[in-house]
Design a protein around this motif. Structure first.
Motif, PDB file in Angstrom:
ATOM      1  N   UNK A   1      42.427  32.014  45.343  1.00 34.33           N
ATOM      2  CA  UNK A   1      43.840  31.860  45.707  1.00 34.33           C
ATOM      3  C   UNK A   1      44.509  30.835  44.792  1.00 34.33           C
ATOM      4  N   UNK A   2      43.829  29.754  44.512  1.00 36.59           N
ATOM      5  CA  UNK A   2      44.374  28.725  43.618  1.00 36.59           C
ATOM      6  C   UNK A   2      44.558  29.252  42.204  1.00 36.59           C
ATOM      7  N   UNK A   3      43.616  30.095  41.752  1.00 38.19           N
ATOM      8  CA  UNK A   3      43.764  30.703  40.424  1.00 38.19           C
ATOM      9  C   UNK A   3      44.963  31.651  40.418  1.00 38.19           C
ATOM     10  N   UNK A   4      45.098  32.442  41.491  1.00 38.20           N
ATOM     11  CA  UNK A   4      46.173  33.428  41.574  1.00 38.20           C
ATOM     12  C   UNK A   4      47.554  32.773  41.626  1.00 38.20           C
ATOM     13  N   UNK A   5      47.615  31.579  42.202  1.00 36.60           N
ATOM     14  CA  UNK A   5      48.892  30.874  42.305  1.00 36.60           C
ATOM     15  C   UNK A   5      49.129  29.917  41.143  1.00 36.60           C
ATOM     16  N   UNK A   6      48.172  29.860  40.222  1.00 41.07           N
ATOM     17  CA  UNK A   6      48.332  29.008  39.051  1.00 41.07           C
ATOM     18  C   UNK A   6      48.174  27.528  39.315  1.00 41.07           C
ATOM     19  N   UNK A   7      47.505  27.178  40.392  1.00 41.26           N
ATOM     20  CA  UNK A   7      47.304  25.766  40.720  1.00 41.26           C
ATOM     21  C   UNK A   7      46.062  25.178  40.068  1.00 41.26           C
ATOM     22  N   UNK A   8      45.097  26.044  39.771  1.00 41.53           N
ATOM     23  CA  UNK A   8      43.845  25.582  39.185  1.00 41.53           C
ATOM     24  C   UNK A   8      43.403  26.552  38.103  1.00 41.53           C
ATOM     25  N   UNK A   9      42.606  26.011  37.186  1.00 44.56           N
ATOM     26  CA  UNK A   9      41.955  26.829  36.166  1.00 44.56           C
ATOM     27  C   UNK A   9      40.491  26.953  36.540  1.00 44.56           C
ATOM     28  N   UNK A  10      39.929  28.145  36.393  1.00 46.55           N
ATOM     29  CA  UNK A  10      38.504  28.273  36.679  1.00 46.55           C
ATOM     30  C   UNK A  10      37.675  27.555  35.612  1.00 46.55           C
ATOM     31  N   UNK A  11      36.489  27.139  36.003  1.00 45.64           N
ATOM     32  CA  UNK A  11      35.543  26.569  35.042  1.00 45.64           C
ATOM     33  C   UNK A  11      35.218  27.651  34.015  1.00 45.64           C
ATOM     34  N   UNK A  12      34.758  27.241  32.855  1.00 41.20           N
ATOM     35  CA  UNK A  12      34.479  28.180  31.773  1.00 41.20           C
ATOM     36  C   UNK A  12      33.506  29.281  32.205  1.00 41.20           C
ATOM     37  N   UNK A  13      32.444  28.908  32.888  1.00 38.91           N
ATOM     38  CA  UNK A  13      31.476  29.907  33.358  1.00 38.91           C
ATOM     39  C   UNK A  13      32.128  30.878  34.343  1.00 38.91           C
ATOM     40  N   UNK A  14      32.953  30.358  35.237  1.00 37.52           N
ATOM     41  CA  UNK A  14      33.649  31.199  36.204  1.00 37.52           C
ATOM     42  C   UNK A  14      34.623  32.125  35.492  1.00 37.52           C
ATOM     43  N   UNK A  15      35.329  31.611  34.488  1.00 40.70           N
ATOM     44  CA  UNK A  15      36.264  32.439  33.727  1.00 40.70           C
ATOM     45  C   UNK A  15      35.522  33.568  33.015  1.00 40.70           C
ATOM     46  N   UNK A  16      34.376  33.268  32.432  1.00 36.67           N
ATOM     47  CA  UNK A  16      33.579  34.296  31.755  1.00 36.67           C
ATOM     48  C   UNK A  16      33.140  35.368  32.747  1.00 36.67           C
ATOM     49  N   UNK A  17      32.676  34.954  33.916  1.00 33.18           N
ATOM     50  CA  UNK A  17      32.260  35.916  34.941  1.00 33.18           C
ATOM     51  C   UNK A  17      33.450  36.701  35.480  1.00 33.18           C
ATOM     52  N   UNK A  18      34.585  36.045  35.601  1.00 29.65           N
ATOM     53  CA  UNK A  18      35.820  36.688  36.040  1.00 29.65           C
ATOM     54  C   UNK A  18      36.155  37.845  35.091  1.00 29.65           C
ATOM     55  N   UNK A  19      36.083  37.577  33.786  1.00 25.50           N
ATOM     56  CA  UNK A  19      36.377  38.613  32.789  1.00 25.50           C
ATOM     57  C   UNK A  19      35.370  39.752  32.882  1.00 25.50           C
ATOM     58  N   UNK A  20      34.109  39.418  33.096  1.00 29.43           N
ATOM     59  CA  UNK A  20      33.067  40.438  33.197  1.00 29.43           C
ATOM     60  C   UNK A  20      33.260  41.295  34.442  1.00 29.43           C
ATOM     61  N   UNK A  21      33.494  40.657  35.569  1.00 26.93           N
ATOM     62  CA  UNK A  21      33.646  41.371  36.838  1.00 26.93           C
ATOM     63  C   UNK A  21      34.847  42.311  36.819  1.00 26.93           C
ATOM     64  N   UNK A  22      35.951  41.840  36.248  1.00 29.67           N
ATOM     65  CA  UNK A  22      37.175  42.647  36.233  1.00 29.67           C
ATOM     66  C   UNK A  22      37.321  43.458  34.946  1.00 29.67           C
ATOM     67  N   UNK A  23      36.299  43.454  34.109  1.00 24.97           N
ATOM     68  CA  UNK A  23      36.295  44.187  32.845  1.00 24.97           C
ATOM     69  C   UNK A  23      37.530  43.844  32.002  1.00 24.97           C
ATOM     70  N   UNK A  24      37.693  42.542  31.780  1.00 23.09           N
ATOM     71  CA  UNK A  24      38.833  42.039  31.015  1.00 23.09           C
ATOM     72  C   UNK A  24      38.377  41.510  29.669  1.00 23.09           C
ATOM     73  N   UNK A  25      39.279  41.544  28.715  1.00 26.25           N
ATOM     74  CA  UNK A  25      39.030  40.964  27.399  1.00 26.25           C
ATOM     75  C   UNK A  25      39.385  39.483  27.473  1.00 26.25           C
ATOM     76  N   UNK A  26      38.405  38.627  27.257  1.00 27.43           N
ATOM     77  CA  UNK A  26      38.637  37.177  27.334  1.00 27.43           C
ATOM     78  C   UNK A  26      39.700  36.739  26.337  1.00 27.43           C
ATOM     79  N   UNK A  27      39.770  37.385  25.187  1.00 25.28           N
ATOM     80  CA  UNK A  27      40.797  37.034  24.202  1.00 25.28           C
ATOM     81  C   UNK A  27      42.200  37.249  24.760  1.00 25.28           C
TER      82      UNK A  27
END
Length: 69
Positions: free
Chosen positions: A37-63
């Motif tokens: 929820x905090x990521x969706x509202x722009x209040x927090x940034x995920x940790x690098x590992x979480x961001x990498x997993x986020x991209x993998x789970x949602x099939x997103x291009x990290x770039x």
């Protein structure tokens, strides 16, 4: 120059467009739903590992998420 706000906006868009609930994303990332929820509202940034997993789970291009494309 790329800003944190731009990256947060991309993350929020990806969450909205994923078709998954924030609870489901949280379960897949192994984080609390309040964190997603905090990521969706722009209040927090995920940790690098979480961001990498986020991209993998949602099939997103990290770039793209990092505004490098």
């Amino acid at each position: 120059m790329i800003t944190v706000a731009q990256i947060q906006e991309k993350i929020a868009e990806a969450i909205t467009q994923s078709g998954l609930t924030q609870t489901e994303i949280a379960r897949r990332l192994n984080v609390r739903p309040t964190q997603v929820c905090s990521y969706a509202k722009g209040r927090k940034m995920p940790a690098l590992e979480t961001l990498a997993n986020f991209c993998k789970i949602l099939d997103l291009d990290a770039n793209e998420i990092l505004c490098l494309k």
